[in-house]
Design an enzyme around this catalytic site. Structure first.
Site, PDB file in Angstrom:
ATOM      1  N   LEU A 167       0.889  -1.206   0.087  1.00  0.00           N
ATOM      2  CA  LEU A 167       0.119  -0.067   0.064  1.00  0.00           C
ATOM      3  C   LEU A 167       1.094   0.967   0.087  1.00  0.00           C
ATOM      4  O   LEU A 167       1.873   1.162   0.596  1.00  0.00           O
ATOM      5  CB  LEU A 167      -1.095   0.037   1.349  1.00  0.00           C
ATOM      6  CG  LEU A 167      -2.044  -1.164   1.209  1.00  0.00           C
ATOM      7  CD1 LEU A 167      -2.674  -1.006   2.502  1.00  0.00           C
ATOM      8  CD2 LEU A 167      -3.112  -0.709   0.136  1.00  0.00           C
ATOM      9  N   ASP A 168       0.472   2.121  -0.986  1.00  0.00           N
ATOM     10  CA  ASP A 168       1.440   3.166  -0.899  1.00  0.00           C
ATOM     11  C   ASP A 168       1.513   4.170   0.276  1.00  0.00           C
ATOM     12  O   ASP A 168       0.443   4.013   1.236  1.00  0.00           O
ATOM     13  CB  ASP A 168       1.354   4.127  -2.226  1.00  0.00           C
ATOM     14  CG  ASP A 168      -0.124   4.821  -2.293  1.00  0.00           C
ATOM     15  OD1 ASP A 168      -0.610   5.241  -1.234  1.00  0.00           O
ATOM     16  OD2 ASP A 168      -0.649   4.954  -3.176  1.00  0.00           O
ATOM     17  N   LEU A 169       2.257   5.228   0.522  1.00  0.00           N
ATOM     18  CA  LEU A 169       2.603   5.917   1.641  1.00  0.00           C
ATOM     19  C   LEU A 169       1.218   6.767   2.096  1.00  0.00           C
ATOM     20  O   LEU A 169       1.097   6.596   3.347  1.00  0.00           O
ATOM     21  CB  LEU A 169       3.441   7.274   1.308  1.00  0.00           C
ATOM     22  CG  LEU A 169       3.568   8.320   2.291  1.00  0.00           C
ATOM     23  CD1 LEU A 169       4.521   7.563   3.474  1.00  0.00           C
ATOM     24  CD2 LEU A 169       4.279   9.543   1.765  1.00  0.00           C
TER      25      LEU A 169
END
Length: 320
Positions: A167-169
């Site tokens: 999951l991205d930032l």
């Protein structure tokens, strides 16, 4: 009564058939046993049963059973498979007292594996956890920019784990963790085709028809996105909420797809990954999947079970 013609001499043979021990072959003659019986095969047993094909001989130093040594090291919590292979190349690993130079080796429980002179512990059973990733954490073991990673926030009593996908930032929600590289690969394979569902908040007041292109599949910068399942849920002030389902996990796929239809995502929460649900898990919490559920969903054989009752953990804040 007519008499039968006399039998041919014993040294005569039907035309077209060579003697069992032919002299025109190179090397020693082939045994004649079983070769002249009806239905038999050269070299076979009497009665027509073919000879067994000999099993291939394993390469020198290899074991025909067991698991690859890098996998065993990873399951024992020594390092990831990639790092384990580097340790092997550096000559830091011994099997049964002898250094090895290649990870192409299977080992069993009977083999003694040492890293830097210390025997590794027995591999743990395969396990799986649900983790509610908060926004603002990077899904990686180390970050070149010095940002906090999920491994900085996980409970300290959790064993060494790997993430299933990312999951991205700025994304949050369900992230699966496992101690087993085989489970990680199984869950990430595109052929698995498990649906991943997200709650997505976009800026503006979109209409249902605005998502038509996403439902059919789009191509951006030469990269094709498969059709998505998109449901417009409700309008909330200046934003709208939608539920998006997809079966692949390309980098920032939902954000890029929404931008392609003129919408900006300002919040993204993964709520499920295949049969595994975020449910009521709070941000930062970790919950282990029951062994039977994990085995049933992944089609695994029973192993030595981990603690039977799932435990929900929250990392304690460090003293400032």
């Amino acid at each position: 009564m007519a008499r039968k013609p006399p039998s041919p001499p014993s040294d005569s043979r039907p035309s077209g058939r060579k003697p069992a021990a032919a002299t025109d072959r190179k090397g020693p003659p082939r045994p004649a046993k079983g070769s002249s019986k009806p239905g038999g095969k050269p070299g076979g047993k009497p009665g027509g049963r073919p000879a067994r094909t000999p099993a291939p001989t394993p390469a020198e130093g290899a074991s025909p059973d067991g698991d690859r040594i890098a996998k065993v090291m990873a399951r024992a919590g020594v390092a990831s498979r990639r790092d384990a292979e580097k340790m092997i190349a550096e000559g830091r690993v011994r099997v049964n007292g002898k250094p090895i130079a290649s990870p192409a080796l299977n080992v069993t429980a009977r083999d003694k594996v040492e890293v830097d002179g210390k025997a590794i512990s027995a591999p743990e059973p395969a396990r799986l956890w649900l983790y509610h990733k908060p926004s603002g954490l990077v899904t990686t073991t180390r970050d070149e920019q010095g940002r906090r990673t999920i491994f900085d926030a996980l409970p300290e009593d959790l064993p060494r784990v790997m993430t299933v996908g990312r999951l991205d930032l700025n994304s949050e929600g369900l992230l699966l963790l496992t101690n087993d590289g085989g489970i990680k690969r199984r869950l990430e394979l595109p052929s698995t085709g498990w649906l991943r569902r997200y709650r997505v908040r976009v800026k503006g007041a979109p209409k249902d028809e605005d998502f038509a292109a996403l439902r059919e599949g789009i191509t951006l910068d030469g990269e094709t996105f498969q059709p998505m399942q998109v449901t417009l849920d409700r309008q909330q002030g200046a934003n709208a909420w939608a539920t998006v389902g997809l079966r692949e996990g390309k980098n920032r796929e939902i954000r890029r797809a929404m931008e392609a239809v003129g919408l900006s995502v300002n919040r993204l929460i993964r709520i499920s990954y295949g049969p595994f649900q975020l449910g009521q898990l709070k941000a930062g919490e970790v919950e282990e999947v029951r062994p039977k559920i994990m085995r049933d969903q992944l089609g695994l054989e029973a192993e030595t079970p981990p603690p039977a009752k799932p435990v929900r953990r929250v990392r304690k804040p460090r003293n400032s």
